[in-house]
Scaffold this motif. Structure first.
Motif, PDB file in Angstrom:
ATOM      1  N   ASN A 326       0.817  -1.220   0.000  1.00  0.00           N
ATOM      2  CA  ASN A 326       0.000   0.000   0.000  1.00  0.00           C
ATOM      3  C   ASN A 326       0.849   1.269   0.000  1.00  0.00           C
ATOM      4  N   GLY A 327       2.156   1.122  -0.192  1.00  0.00           N
ATOM      5  CA  GLY A 327       3.047   2.275  -0.219  1.00  0.00           C
ATOM      6  C   GLY A 327       3.626   2.636   1.133  1.00  0.00           C
ATOM      7  N   PHE A 328       2.961   2.240   2.219  1.00  0.00           N
ATOM      8  CA  PHE A 328       3.432   2.616   3.551  1.00  0.00           C
ATOM      9  C   PHE A 328       4.697   1.854   3.935  1.00  0.00           C
ATOM     10  N   PHE A 329       4.799   0.596   3.531  1.00  0.00           N
ATOM     11  CA  PHE A 329       5.887  -0.271   3.979  1.00  0.00           C
ATOM     12  C   PHE A 329       7.103  -0.284   3.046  1.00  0.00           C
ATOM     13  N   SER A 330       7.070   0.495   1.996  1.00  0.00           N
ATOM     14  CA  SER A 330       8.220   0.582   1.095  1.00  0.00           C
ATOM     15  C   SER A 330       8.805   1.998   1.138  1.00  0.00           C
ATOM     16  N   TYR A 331      10.117   2.066   1.014  1.00  0.00           N
ATOM     17  CA  TYR A 331      10.823   3.333   1.178  1.00  0.00           C
ATOM     18  C   TYR A 331      12.028   3.307   0.250  1.00  0.00           C
ATOM     19  N   HIS A 332      12.222   4.357  -0.505  1.00  0.00           N
ATOM     20  CA  HIS A 332      13.323   4.362  -1.477  1.00  0.00           C
ATOM     21  C   HIS A 332      14.252   5.554  -1.262  1.00  0.00           C
ATOM     22  N   MET A 333      15.546   5.287  -1.367  1.00  0.00           N
ATOM     23  CA  MET A 333      16.569   6.338  -1.356  1.00  0.00           C
ATOM     24  C   MET A 333      17.413   6.170  -2.612  1.00  0.00           C
ATOM     25  N   PRO A 334      17.738   7.244  -3.294  1.00  0.00           N
ATOM     26  CA  PRO A 334      18.476   7.128  -4.568  1.00  0.00           C
ATOM     27  C   PRO A 334      19.888   6.587  -4.389  1.00  0.00           C
ATOM     28  N   ASN A 335      20.535   6.907  -3.272  1.00  0.00           N
ATOM     29  CA  ASN A 335      21.890   6.417  -3.000  1.00  0.00           C
ATOM     30  C   ASN A 335      22.176   6.579  -1.506  1.00  0.00           C
ATOM     31  N   TRP A 336      23.414   6.247  -1.104  1.00  0.00           N
ATOM     32  CA  TRP A 336      23.772   6.292   0.317  1.00  0.00           C
ATOM     33  C   TRP A 336      24.387   7.631   0.739  1.00  0.00           C
ATOM     34  N   PHE A 337      24.366   8.605  -0.149  1.00  0.00           N
ATOM     35  CA  PHE A 337      24.958   9.908   0.168  1.00  0.00           C
ATOM     36  C   PHE A 337      23.852  10.911   0.497  1.00  0.00           C
ATOM     37  N   GLY A 338      24.093  11.751   1.497  1.00  0.00           N
ATOM     38  CA  GLY A 338      23.102  12.747   1.888  1.00  0.00           C
ATOM     39  C   GLY A 338      21.811  12.139   2.378  1.00  0.00           C
ATOM     40  N   THR A 339      21.904  11.094   3.202  1.00  0.00           N
ATOM     41  CA  THR A 339      20.707  10.358   3.631  1.00  0.00           C
ATOM     42  C   THR A 339      20.054  10.923   4.890  1.00  0.00           C
ATOM     43  N   THR A 340      20.646  11.922   5.512  1.00  0.00           N
ATOM     44  CA  THR A 340      20.106  12.446   6.774  1.00  0.00           C
ATOM     45  C   THR A 340      18.645  12.864   6.644  1.00  0.00           C
ATOM     46  N   LYS A 341      18.287  13.429   5.512  1.00  0.00           N
ATOM     47  CA  LYS A 341      16.908  13.910   5.331  1.00  0.00           C
ATOM     48  C   LYS A 341      15.896  12.766   5.264  1.00  0.00           C
ATOM     49  N   TYR A 342      16.388  11.530   5.073  1.00  0.00           N
ATOM     50  CA  TYR A 342      15.482  10.387   4.994  1.00  0.00           C
ATOM     51  C   TYR A 342      15.250   9.724   6.351  1.00  0.00           C
ATOM     52  N   VAL A 343      15.995  10.148   7.362  1.00  0.00           N
ATOM     53  CA  VAL A 343      15.922   9.483   8.671  1.00  0.00           C
ATOM     54  C   VAL A 343      14.569   9.719   9.341  1.00  0.00           C
ATOM     55  N   LYS A 344      14.165  10.974   9.473  1.00  0.00           N
ATOM     56  CA  LYS A 344      12.939  11.294  10.205  1.00  0.00           C
ATOM     57  C   LYS A 344      11.692  10.677   9.572  1.00  0.00           C
ATOM     58  N   PRO A 345      11.509  10.751   8.237  1.00  0.00           N
ATOM     59  CA  PRO A 345      10.317  10.115   7.659  1.00  0.00           C
ATOM     60  C   PRO A 345      10.256   8.610   7.919  1.00  0.00           C
ATOM     61  N   LEU A 346      11.409   7.942   7.898  1.00  0.00           N
ATOM     62  CA  LEU A 346      11.424   6.503   8.167  1.00  0.00           C
ATOM     63  C   LEU A 346      11.063   6.226   9.625  1.00  0.00           C
ATOM     64  N   VAL A 347      11.625   7.015  10.535  1.00  0.00           N
ATOM     65  CA  VAL A 347      11.321   6.838  11.966  1.00  0.00           C
ATOM     66  C   VAL A 347       9.831   7.051  12.222  1.00  0.00           C
ATOM     67  N   GLN A 348       9.243   8.042  11.563  1.00  0.00           N
ATOM     68  CA  GLN A 348       7.813   8.300  11.738  1.00  0.00           C
ATOM     69  C   GLN A 348       6.978   7.096  11.302  1.00  0.00           C
ATOM     70  N   LYS A 349       7.393   6.440  10.237  1.00  0.00           N
ATOM     71  CA  LYS A 349       6.697   5.229   9.793  1.00  0.00           C
ATOM     72  C   LYS A 349       6.818   4.119  10.849  1.00  0.00           C
ATOM     73  N   LEU A 350       8.025   3.922  11.364  1.00  0.00           N
ATOM     74  CA  LEU A 350       8.271   2.840  12.309  1.00  0.00           C
ATOM     75  C   LEU A 350       7.536   3.058  13.629  1.00  0.00           C
ATOM     76  N   CYS A 351       7.182   4.301  13.925  1.00  0.00           N
ATOM     77  CA  CYS A 351       6.497   4.620  15.181  1.00  0.00           C
ATOM     78  C   CYS A 351       4.984   4.768  15.007  1.00  0.00           C
ATOM     79  N   THR A 352       4.470   4.535  13.805  1.00  0.00           N
ATOM     80  CA  THR A 352       3.033   4.635  13.558  1.00  0.00           C
ATOM     81  C   THR A 352       2.415   3.264  13.747  1.00  0.00           C
ATOM     82  N   HIS A 353       2.127   2.919  14.984  1.00  0.00           N
ATOM     83  CA  HIS A 353       1.726   1.555  15.313  1.00  0.00           C
ATOM     84  C   HIS A 353       0.367   1.161  14.747  1.00  0.00           C
ATOM     85  N   GLU A 354      -0.522   2.144  14.574  1.00  0.00           N
ATOM     86  CA  GLU A 354      -1.839   1.799  14.048  1.00  0.00           C
ATOM     87  C   GLU A 354      -1.771   1.318  12.596  1.00  0.00           C
TER      88      GLU A 354
END
Length: 494
Positions: A326-354
């Motif tokens: 459904n799009g919620f469980f997949s996450y894409h990053m173009p490469n391993w450089f400059g990944t800091t901006k991807y940290v918070k959105p991923l954490v928010q997903k992992l903490c959305t228990h509902e």
């Protein structure tokens, strides 16, 4: 500074410094806390004094005889029998790092396994001293200059709004290579730090996927972000094929166990990092994970380019592995450089228990067989009422290929399987099948029907992770023995 040392109270974790060689014959042992670790003392040999009354259940100890330096010194000393829980002097010897620290239960402390650590230590009886152990570490650093020392809690509760048991399944294959492997570890460390790891918050562990999967550390090993970051840093690159499917299946089956630290009622999550594409089939592993109540997230990095698609076993591997497509469980990053901006959105997903739709609950982790009385004493109209009753129960459960399963058996003197657990995997089809059951009429042999159902309905799903329930709907006395078959059914369910 003269040879006389100046005691300074040090709150929290301290580095112990002495003006002369630590552990020299003329030096008194230094008082440490219950939780001072081997890595806090950077000397080849040290004489320390452990306080009494340390809570045994709160010691973190890894190994036996030779302990990982992240272990509590006093905990290791009690574990080895060098001192009792009343405290005493201990001599600490620093040793090189190693692999495979063993788990041993000794002297009231259960040490834990650890696959690898950069430094070790061992302990022996220390020399006696009249110095009193206060339970606070003592340092020979300069006296305070007026600045107030901050008191750090020894055990952090963590982010209580993000309770989850999380396994990071990292890519350790030749596909990612050593350089990107280190960048991947840095990203995982940032995610772990932002999660708010703690005793009452999220717990994390780490598995490395390569030729053969390896559990680097379990959920129970560390309950502070600092220790997790240390452990991630120590993980070495393994190489080999990216057998992500094999590693995911291994994680679902072996990582999330009570012995490994999984908590009851807490969502189980695997965050799978894939650099490129997996070398094996990941669809089956995704099914196994869902059956075990594990929510699978896929973080894909550097998707295969068109010229590489011919090398990919299944181009839709992400959709088939995640908990839900459904799009919620997949996450894409173009490469391993400059990944800091991807940290918070991923954490928010992992903490959305509902949104953790694959977590096991009473409503999606049961196999329920209805044993329905079709004898003559019931009558056709009452039989319809029984079917309506069964339907009302069935519709409250989350019926799916990985969720609750429903079966129905009608009995008189004979037994008839109306439908089995594997016939229907949607609620609509199950309810339709119940409505279509035709009344048999005949005698009543409930005992034989119980034995028949246990053998022919529950028998084929013996390996299912779901809990089994048999619901008998009958209008009265059976002509055969019921107590014996019922007891046998209970025994078979154990």
């Amino acid at each position: 500074m003269s040879a006389a040392w100046i005691p300074t109270v040090c709150l929290g974790v301290c580095l112990l410094l002495l003006p002369g060689p630590m552990g020299s014959e003329g030096a008194a042992p230094i008082a440490i806390t219950c939780f001072t670790r081997g890595l806090d003392i950077r000397k080849e040999k040290a004489d320390v004094l452990c306080p009494g009354g340390c809570p045994l259940e709160e010691f973190s100890v890894y190994g036996n005889i030779v302990y990982a330096s992240v272990s509590s010194i006093c905990g290791a000393a009690v574990h080895r029998g060098v001192i009792s829980n009343s405290g005493g002097p201990v001599r600490v010897y620093s040793l090189p790092g190693r692999e495979n620290y063993s788990s041993v239960d000794a002297n009231g402390i259960q040490s834990q396994m650890l696959s690898r650590w950069s430094a070790s230590f061992t302990v022996t009886k220390g020399k006696s001293s009249t110095q009193e152990a206060t339970g606070q570490a003592v340092s020979t650093a300069h006296p305070p200059t007026g600045k107030r020392l901050k008191k750090t809690p020894e055990k952090k509760t963590g982010n209580k709004d993000c309770k989850a048991d999380i396994a990071f399944l990292i890519d350790g294959s030749f596909n990612i290579g050593q350089r990107r492997f280190n960048l991947q570890k840095n990203f995982v460390g940032k995610v772990a730090l932002m999660l708010g790891i703690g005793t009452e918050g999220p717990h994390v562990g780490l598995v490395q996927a390569s030729e053969h999967p390896k559990i680097e550390f379990y959920l129970k090993n560390f309950t502070s972000a600092k220790d997790v970051l240390f452990a991630i840093k120590e993980v070495g690159f393994r190489g080999g094929n990216s057998n992500t499917g094999k590693a995911l299946k291994h994680t679902a089956q072996k990582f999330f166990t009570v012995d490994a630290g999984v908590r009851k009622g807490i969502p189980k999550v695997v965050v799978v990092f894939i650099d490129g594409w997996p070398s094996d089939d990941i669809e089956e592993a995704g099914i196994v994970a869902r059956e075990f109540g594990v929510n699978v997230f896929i973080v894909s990095v550097a998707k295969p380019i068109p010229e590489e698609l011919g090398m990919v076993q299944d181009v839709s591997f992400v959709d088939k592995a995640v908990c839900r497509n459904n799009g919620f469980f997949s996450y894409h990053m173009p490469n391993w450089f400059g990944t800091t901006k991807y940290v918070k959105p991923l954490v928010q997903k992992l903490c959305t228990h509902e949104q953790m739709m694959c977590s096991k609950t009473c409503y999606n982790s049961v196999n329920i067989a209805f044993l329905i009385d079709g004898s003559s004493s019931v009558g056709d109209s009452n039989f319809r009422l029984m079917l309506e009753f069964v339907s009302n129960i069935a519709k409250t459960f989350e019926i799916s290929d990985i969720g609750a399963k429903i079966a129905a058996v009608q009995f008189t003197y004979d037994q008839h399987i109306e439908f089995s657990f594997t016939d229907y995997n949607t609620k609509e089809n199950v309810l339709a099948a119940i409505r279509n059951i035709r009344y048999m009429s005949g005698g009543t042999a409930t005992g034989d029907a119980i034995s028949f159902t246990v053998r022919n309905v529950f028998g084929p799903i013996r390996e299912s992770p779901n809990k089994n329930f048999l619901v008998i709907v009958t209008d009265g006395q059976s002509y055969d023995d019921v107590q014996g078959p019922a007891a046998a059914a209970h025994d078979a369910a154990k």
